[in-house]
Design a protein around this motif. Structure first.
Motif, PDB file in Angstrom:
ATOM      1  N   TYR A   1     -39.203  13.593  72.962  1.00 50.51           N
ATOM      2  CA  TYR A   1     -40.510  13.898  72.362  1.00 50.51           C
ATOM      3  C   TYR A   1     -41.573  13.004  72.996  1.00 50.51           C
ATOM      4  O   TYR A   1     -41.253  11.942  73.554  1.00 50.51           O
ATOM      5  N   LEU A   2     -42.812  13.437  72.906  1.00 49.92           N
ATOM      6  CA  LEU A   2     -43.953  12.633  73.363  1.00 49.92           C
ATOM      7  C   LEU A   2     -44.860  12.363  72.166  1.00 49.92           C
ATOM      8  O   LEU A   2     -45.193  13.298  71.413  1.00 49.92           O
TER       9      LEU A   2
ATOM     10  N   GLY B   1     -34.748   3.979  73.956  1.00 46.58           N
ATOM     11  CA  GLY B   1     -35.849   3.711  74.875  1.00 46.58           C
ATOM     12  C   GLY B   1     -35.368   3.487  76.292  1.00 46.58           C
ATOM     13  O   GLY B   1     -36.168   3.196  77.176  1.00 46.58           O
ATOM     14  N   VAL B   2     -34.046   3.610  76.522  1.00 46.81           N
ATOM     15  CA  VAL B   2     -33.462   3.147  77.786  1.00 46.81           C
ATOM     16  C   VAL B   2     -32.773   4.254  78.599  1.00 46.81           C
ATOM     17  O   VAL B   2     -32.881   4.298  79.814  1.00 46.81           O
TER      18      VAL B   2
ATOM     19  N   CYS C   1     -36.873   8.474  73.049  1.00 45.64           N
ATOM     20  CA  CYS C   1     -38.252   7.980  73.114  1.00 45.64           C
ATOM     21  C   CYS C   1     -38.622   7.676  74.563  1.00 45.64           C
ATOM     22  O   CYS C   1     -39.744   7.912  74.993  1.00 45.64           O
TER      23      CYS C   1
ATOM     24  N   LYS D   1     -34.692 -12.295  73.079  1.00 49.71           N
ATOM     25  CA  LYS D   1     -35.050 -10.944  72.613  1.00 49.71           C
ATOM     26  C   LYS D   1     -34.187 -10.577  71.399  1.00 49.71           C
ATOM     27  O   LYS D   1     -34.663  -9.920  70.472  1.00 49.71           O
TER      28      LYS D   1
ATOM     29  N   GLY E   1     -38.622  -4.845  72.547  1.00 45.39           N
ATOM     30  CA  GLY E   1     -39.888  -4.464  73.168  1.00 45.39           C
ATOM     31  C   GLY E   1     -40.907  -3.985  72.141  1.00 45.39           C
ATOM     32  O   GLY E   1     -40.659  -4.002  70.927  1.00 45.39           O
ATOM     33  N   ALA E   2     -42.050  -3.534  72.654  1.00 42.09           N
ATOM     34  CA  ALA E   2     -43.172  -3.171  71.776  1.00 42.09           C
ATOM     35  C   ALA E   2     -42.782  -2.041  70.829  1.00 42.09           C
ATOM     36  O   ALA E   2     -42.907  -2.167  69.606  1.00 42.09           O
TER      37      ALA E   2
ATOM     38  N   LYS F   1     -27.026  -7.680  78.186  1.00 41.89           N
ATOM     39  CA  LYS F   1     -26.857  -8.377  79.467  1.00 41.89           C
ATOM     40  C   LYS F   1     -25.614  -9.258  79.467  1.00 41.89           C
ATOM     41  O   LYS F   1     -25.133  -9.659  80.533  1.00 41.89           O
TER      42      LYS F   1
ATOM     43  N   LEU G   1     -42.238  -5.124  82.507  1.00 43.76           N
ATOM     44  CA  LEU G   1     -41.552  -4.100  81.709  1.00 43.76           C
ATOM     45  C   LEU G   1     -40.175  -3.813  82.285  1.00 43.76           C
ATOM     46  O   LEU G   1     -39.267  -3.391  81.573  1.00 43.76           O
TER      47      LEU G   1
ATOM     48  N   ASN H   1     -41.141  -9.627  79.141  1.00 41.65           N
ATOM     49  CA  ASN H   1     -42.219  -9.419  78.163  1.00 41.65           C
ATOM     50  C   ASN H   1     -41.693  -9.721  76.765  1.00 41.65           C
ATOM     51  O   ASN H   1     -40.610  -9.301  76.403  1.00 41.65           O
TER      52      ASN H   1
ATOM     53  N   ALA I   1     -30.821  -5.469  73.046  1.00 38.12           N
ATOM     54  CA  ALA I   1     -31.890  -6.090  73.838  1.00 38.12           C
ATOM     55  C   ALA I   1     -31.259  -7.014  74.871  1.00 38.12           C
ATOM     56  O   ALA I   1     -30.081  -7.368  74.777  1.00 38.12           O
ATOM     57  N   GLY I   2     -32.073  -7.414  75.854  1.00 40.26           N
ATOM     58  CA  GLY I   2     -31.577  -8.263  76.936  1.00 40.26           C
ATOM     59  C   GLY I   2     -31.868  -9.734  76.693  1.00 40.26           C
ATOM     60  O   GLY I   2     -33.029 -10.140  76.701  1.00 40.26           O
TER      61      GLY I   2
ATOM     62  N   ALA J   1     -45.017   6.569  68.609  1.00 41.77           N
ATOM     63  CA  ALA J   1     -43.690   6.851  69.191  1.00 41.77           C
ATOM     64  C   ALA J   1     -42.594   6.400  68.240  1.00 41.77           C
ATOM     65  O   ALA J   1     -41.583   7.091  68.049  1.00 41.77           O
TER      66      ALA J   1
HETATM   67  N1  LIG Z   1     -42.115   9.121  73.861  1.00 39.06           N
HETATM   68  C1  LIG Z   1     -43.306   8.513  73.871  1.00 39.06           C
HETATM   69  O1  LIG Z   1     -44.350   9.107  73.611  1.00 39.06           O
HETATM   70  C2  LIG Z   1     -43.355   7.049  74.202  1.00 39.06           C
HETATM   71  C3  LIG Z   1     -44.478   6.258  73.883  1.00 39.06           C
HETATM   72  C4  LIG Z   1     -44.435   4.879  74.157  1.00 39.06           C
HETATM   73  C5  LIG Z   1     -43.307   4.335  74.778  1.00 39.06           C
HETATM   74  N2  LIG Z   1     -42.259   5.157  75.102  1.00 39.06           N
HETATM   75  C6  LIG Z   1     -41.051   4.635  75.730  1.00 39.06           C
HETATM   76  O2  LIG Z   1     -40.511   3.604  74.937  1.00 39.06           O
HETATM   77  C7  LIG Z   1     -39.788   2.705  75.773  1.00 39.06           C
HETATM   78  C8  LIG Z   1     -40.298   1.293  75.517  1.00 39.06           C
HETATM   79  O3  LIG Z   1     -41.661   1.226  75.936  1.00 39.06           O
HETATM   80  P1  LIG Z   1     -42.562  -0.045  75.552  1.00 39.06           P
HETATM   81  O4  LIG Z   1     -43.928   0.231  76.050  1.00 39.06           O
HETATM   82  O5  LIG Z   1     -42.363  -0.390  74.141  1.00 39.06           O
HETATM   83  O6  LIG Z   1     -41.954  -1.168  76.497  1.00 39.06           O
HETATM   84  P2  LIG Z   1     -41.144  -2.489  76.060  1.00 39.06           P
HETATM   85  O7  LIG Z   1     -39.972  -2.051  75.283  1.00 39.06           O
HETATM   86  O8  LIG Z   1     -42.080  -3.469  75.480  1.00 39.06           O
HETATM   87  O9  LIG Z   1     -40.685  -3.014  77.484  1.00 39.06           O
HETATM   88  C9  LIG Z   1     -39.691  -2.316  78.173  1.00 39.06           C
HETATM   89  C10 LIG Z   1     -38.308  -2.985  77.938  1.00 39.06           C
HETATM   90  O10 LIG Z   1     -37.303  -2.141  78.417  1.00 39.06           O
HETATM   91  C11 LIG Z   1     -36.167  -2.920  78.741  1.00 39.06           C
HETATM   92  N3  LIG Z   1     -35.616  -2.443  80.012  1.00 39.06           N
HETATM   93  C12 LIG Z   1     -36.253  -2.333  81.198  1.00 39.06           C
HETATM   94  N4  LIG Z   1     -35.412  -1.856  82.143  1.00 39.06           N
HETATM   95  C13 LIG Z   1     -34.213  -1.674  81.516  1.00 39.06           C
HETATM   96  C14 LIG Z   1     -32.945  -1.222  81.960  1.00 39.06           C
HETATM   97  N5  LIG Z   1     -32.739  -0.845  83.224  1.00 39.06           N
HETATM   98  N6  LIG Z   1     -31.929  -1.182  81.051  1.00 39.06           N
HETATM   99  C15 LIG Z   1     -32.126  -1.575  79.775  1.00 39.06           C
HETATM  100  N7  LIG Z   1     -33.311  -2.015  79.297  1.00 39.06           N
HETATM  101  C16 LIG Z   1     -34.335  -2.058  80.170  1.00 39.06           C
HETATM  102  C17 LIG Z   1     -36.636  -4.371  78.847  1.00 39.06           C
HETATM  103  O11 LIG Z   1     -36.149  -5.045  77.700  1.00 39.06           O
HETATM  104  P3  LIG Z   1     -34.895  -6.061  77.778  1.00 39.06           P
HETATM  105  O12 LIG Z   1     -35.517  -7.393  77.987  1.00 39.06           O
HETATM  106  O13 LIG Z   1     -34.268  -5.867  76.449  1.00 39.06           O
HETATM  107  O14 LIG Z   1     -34.045  -5.613  78.942  1.00 39.06           O
HETATM  108  C18 LIG Z   1     -38.138  -4.257  78.752  1.00 39.06           C
HETATM  109  O15 LIG Z   1     -38.726  -5.343  78.115  1.00 39.06           O
HETATM  110  C19 LIG Z   1     -40.014   3.182  77.201  1.00 39.06           C
HETATM  111  O16 LIG Z   1     -38.935   3.973  77.606  1.00 39.06           O
HETATM  112  C20 LIG Z   1     -41.265   4.021  77.098  1.00 39.06           C
HETATM  113  O17 LIG Z   1     -41.358   5.001  78.115  1.00 39.06           O
HETATM  114  C21 LIG Z   1     -42.280   6.487  74.832  1.00 39.06           C
END
Ligand SMILES: NC(=O)c1ccc[n+]([C@@H]2O[C@H](COP(=O)([O-])OP(=O)(O)OC[C@H]3O[C@@H](n4cnc5c(N)ncnc54)[C@H](OP(=O)(O)O)[C@@H]3O)[C@@H](O)[C@H]2O)c1
Length: 344
Positions: free
Chosen positions: A283-284, A230-231, A252, A191, A165-166, A207, A328, A333, A186-187, A141
């Motif tokens: 995109y996925l 990502g948000v 993303c 972070k 995040g990851a 935040k 999440l 996390n 980031a929050g 991603a």
């Molecule tokens: N397109 C793809 O194929 C693909 C593949 C993998 C992941 N993704 C996307 O990438 C993004 C991150 O995924 P990840 O697995 O790496 O998770 P991550 O970033 O490790 O964890 C999610 C983070 O999102 C933040 N968050 C949650 N709710 C929020 C809100 N309402 N407003 C702002 N920030 C918020 C939090 O960080 P804070 O502590 O900073 O608030 C949380 O730690 C997600 O949207 C996921 O769907 C997409």
């Protein structure tokens, strides 16, 4: 014919509104004997992903059917990306003892179609969980969003949200290694420290910002060339206000929209998309999977040179998966969330 029982996390009800871990319940269930083409696996690790939460809405419009060939229903074991150890193979491409990755049931033991699994090459100098972070949909991603969707160029300013995040931390490191100036959102202070360590030259704690749009514009006075999002929601709207002419936005993910409720907002800055001639594209990672060889090789190089990091937050026991998923959305996390299920 049932060969034995296993623990399973089973869907008890739809996850509507805010996610609550009690939508899943732990129960014992029978594991069927593998049929032709199947593998009997011991589940080693589960990957805890935002998409799991979306799948729990049990809507047919989500992508789970593409992954498992059916919809999820109440009473089914939950599914997600994971790593397994082959206990018995009835598929010609796998033998007992192989390590496989793919979408599998949230169970201790499961039967999976071999055609849905991929081999994992277990490198002695890399942890197995790197196949749920760097060499996975997460690494893909980050790479696809930056290189294929946004087409980053050295010297550009790249803004990344969910940057602690990851996926976001990898995106920060990759863009910085490419010679971009990276700003992360980031929050919280911890972070933000992670974001700076990952290679960003500035980190914005959304935040504690009263006016996120003003905060982004102050950090990027020349404008943002690429926004890796990502948000979604209000964060995307704020980022749009700071985009340069011909800027590119890679969608993303939309973390702020996955939970249902009145906090979900529309985009008000579409006028800027028009007059600044911006490109916004979702995109996925799975749709670009055929390019994983090149991307994983590049990621390995970045990992070995210290420009990206393999960081996980591991919990132990299948029963911990439901609570891990909450993190999440609360932001509790600090690494890629994984659950260790089997002995490794
Ligand atoms: N397109 C793809 O194929 C693909 C593949 C993998 C992941 N993704 C996307 O990438 C993004 C991150 O995924 P990840 O697995 O790496 O998770 P991550 O970033 O490790 O964890 C999610 C983070 O999102 C933040 N968050 C949650 N709710 C929020 C809100 N309402 N407003 C702002 N920030 C918020 C939090 O960080 P804070 O502590 O900073 O608030 C949380 O730690 C997600 O949207 C996921 O769907 C997409």
């Amino acid at each position: 014919m049932s060969s034995h029982d296993t623990s399973a996390l089973v869907i008890d009800r739809h996850a509507r509104g805010a996610y609550s871990p009690d939508v899943l319940r732990l129960e014992r269930r029978a594991v069927p004997a593998p049929e032709d083409g199947d593998l009997l696996i011991e589940v080693l690790y589960l990957s805890i992903d935002p998409t799991n939460r979306n799948w729990l809405k049990l809507e047919t419009a989500n992508t789970v059917r593409e992954k498992i060939g059916r919809d999820l229903r109440i009473g089914d074991a939950m599914v997600g990306e994971g790593l397994g150890n082959v206990l018995r193979s009835r598929h010609p491409d796998f033998i007992e003892g192989d390590v496989v990755a793919g979408v599998m049931e949230w169970q201790e033991t499961a039967v999976v179609p071999g055609a849905r699994m991929r081999h994992v090459d277990v490198a002695e100098d890399e942890p197995l969980t790197a196949h749920l972070t760097i060499y996975s949909h997460i690494g893909m991603a980050a790479m696809v969003g930056l290189y294929e969707i946004a087409k980053i160029q050295p010297g550009e300013t790249v803004l990344v949200s969910a940057a602690g995040g990851a996926t976001g931390r990898l995106a920060v490191g990759i863009a910085a290694a490419h010679g971009c100036r990276v700003i992360g959102i980031a929050g919280g202070p911890d972070k933000c420290t992670d974001v700076l360590r990952a290679g960003a030259s500035a980190a914005i704690d959304y935040k504690s910002e009263d006016d996120l749009a003003a905060g982004i514009r102050a950090a990027a006075p020349e404008g943002v060339d690429v926004y890796f999002d990502g948000v979604g929601g209000a964060t995307l709207d704020a980022a749009l206000s700071a985009m340069s002419r011909h800027g590119r936005v890679a969608i993303c993910g939309v973390m702020s929209d996955y939970e249902e409720g009145p906090h979900r907002v529309g985009i008000r800055n579409m006028f800027l998309v028009l007059i600044r001639e911006l490109k916004i594209e979702g995109y996925l990672a799975g749709s670009h999977w055929h390019r994983r060889g090149d991307y994983f090789a590049k990621l390995r190089q970045l990992l070995r040179s210290g420009q990206i990091e393999h960081r996980i937050e591991e919990s132990v026991g299948l029963e911990s998966a439901a609570n891990q998923l909450s993190k999440l959305f609360t932001g509790d996390n600090r690494g890629k969330l994984v659950v260790r299920v089997g002995r490794t």
